[in-house]
Motif scaffolding. Structure first.
Motif, PDB file in Angstrom:
ATOM      1  N   GLU A 164      37.036 -78.092  13.093  1.00  8.61           N
ATOM      2  CA  GLU A 164      36.699 -79.464  12.741  1.00  8.61           C
ATOM      3  C   GLU A 164      35.301 -79.734  13.277  1.00  8.61           C
ATOM      4  O   GLU A 164      35.003 -79.423  14.443  1.00  8.61           O
ATOM      5  N   GLU A 180      32.373 -69.218   5.561  1.00  6.78           N
ATOM      6  CA  GLU A 180      31.805 -70.305   4.763  1.00  6.78           C
ATOM      7  C   GLU A 180      31.978 -71.648   5.460  1.00  6.78           C
ATOM      8  O   GLU A 180      31.051 -72.474   5.483  1.00  6.78           O
ATOM      9  N   LYS A 181      33.148 -71.878   6.042  1.00  5.67           N
ATOM     10  CA  LYS A 181      33.383 -73.135   6.764  1.00  5.67           C
ATOM     11  C   LYS A 181      32.434 -73.260   7.958  1.00  5.67           C
ATOM     12  O   LYS A 181      31.871 -74.327   8.207  1.00  5.67           O
ATOM     13  N   ARG A 214      28.909 -74.005   6.733  1.00  2.00           N
ATOM     14  CA  ARG A 214      28.776 -75.393   6.276  1.00  2.00           C
ATOM     15  C   ARG A 214      28.687 -76.363   7.446  1.00  2.00           C
ATOM     16  O   ARG A 214      28.060 -77.422   7.348  1.00  2.00           O
ATOM     17  N   ALA A 215      29.306 -75.986   8.576  1.00  2.00           N
ATOM     18  CA  ALA A 215      29.255 -76.824   9.779  1.00  2.00           C
ATOM     19  C   ALA A 215      28.041 -76.517  10.650  1.00  2.00           C
ATOM     20  O   ALA A 215      27.948 -77.006  11.782  1.00  2.00           O
ATOM     21  N   ASP A 254      40.698 -72.249  12.153  1.00  2.00           N
ATOM     22  CA  ASP A 254      40.031 -73.304  11.381  1.00  2.00           C
ATOM     23  C   ASP A 254      39.065 -74.016  12.301  1.00  2.00           C
ATOM     24  O   ASP A 254      38.890 -73.636  13.475  1.00  2.00           O
ATOM     25  N   LEU A 299      36.509 -68.468   6.254  1.00  2.00           N
ATOM     26  CA  LEU A 299      36.146 -68.981   7.577  1.00  2.00           C
ATOM     27  C   LEU A 299      34.643 -68.951   7.773  1.00  2.00           C
ATOM     28  O   LEU A 299      34.057 -69.923   8.285  1.00  2.00           O
TER      29      LEU A 299
END
Length: 257
Positions: free
Chosen positions: A254, A139-140, A143-144, A252, A137
């Motif tokens: 988006e 890392e996500k 990246r965002a 998660d 999480l």
């Protein structure tokens, strides 16, 4: 900016996420239970040395209750789980006073105990492992371009050691520790950390496993308040949780275009 999804459902749009450490990012319970057993062993030895064996068993029972030991588990809202090292030291000294020590003697014994255990237990946080799914999480979010920060009542040195040991220091842009003022759970700790991130509290989510964390977030005006329940054997009591997170794989995001 990104939208957080909990079990696939949107719960808020954020530019930053503030994470508690112990019991939220890392599996602290085994480490803390071992730390307590080491401390109580030293306290028993010191008590015998200075006071004899009178009330020794009752002293240990009281220490276990005071610090949140429940059989082989630790209460997530107990002193050992939530409070700072200094708060735990003061609590230890207070209990020693109840059993007959003067305050100067109690403070001295508590300090001797904690220093001895620190020397035995100085492993740089290696035994506190990251909870499953947390790194993915982080890392996500990174990246965002979401800013990840830690807000904890651990020391700065211990937080940084944990981040390095778990290879996530590059994913965390800032931390607020017991060395900063004000300390959590003061809402101003959140506000000042957000200021350092150049964000308003409403632009951030806060994820924590203690009711004091969530009350702090609410008082600071955090936009998305998430209670984390997956870090302890015993479920924490989190009535202020707007959203319930049981495992990191439930969360998660988006990216918003």
């Amino acid at each position: 900016m990104a939208t957080l999804l909990l079990k696939g459902q949107p719960i808020g749009t954020v530019d930053g996420v503030l994470f508690d450490k112990d019991g939220t990012l890392c599996h602290s319970e085994p480490y803390l239970l071992d730390l307590f057993e080491r401390r109580v062993s030293v306290i028993r030895d010191l008590w015998i040395q200075y006071k004899g064996s009178s009330n020794l068993d009752q002293l240990e029972i009281t220490l276990r209750k005071a610090f949140g030991l429940r059989g082989g588990a630790l209460h997530p809202g107990g002193t050992l789980a939530v409070a700072t090292r200094q708060d735990n030291l003061i609590s230890t000294a207070t209990i020693l006073c109840i059993f007959g020590s003067s305050w100067p003697e109690a403070i001295a014994l508590a300090n001797i105990c904690f220093k001895q255990v620190d020397q035995q237990h100085d492993n740089g946080g290696d035994s506190r492992r990251l909870l499953t799914g947390a790194k993915a999480l982080l890392e996500k979010l990174a990246r965002a371009s979401i800013q990840n920060a830690v807000i904890s009542n651990d020391t700065t040195v211990a937080i940084q050691a944990f981040l390095r040991n778990q290879d996530i220091n590059s994913l965390i842009v800032d931390c607020w520790s017991a060395d900063n003022r004000p300390r959590k759970p003061d809402p101003n700790a959140v506000r000042q950390l957000c200021t350092r991130l150049n964000l308003a509290p409403y632009q951030c989510a806060l994820i924590g496993d203690a009711e004091t964390d969530l009350e702090m977030a609410k008082g600071a005006g955090i936009g998305c308040i998430i209670g984390y329940f997956g870090g302890w054997q015993l479920n924490p009591d989190l009535p202020s949780a707007i959203h319930r997170l049981d495992h990191w794989n439930e969360l998660d995001l988006e990216a918003d275009l």
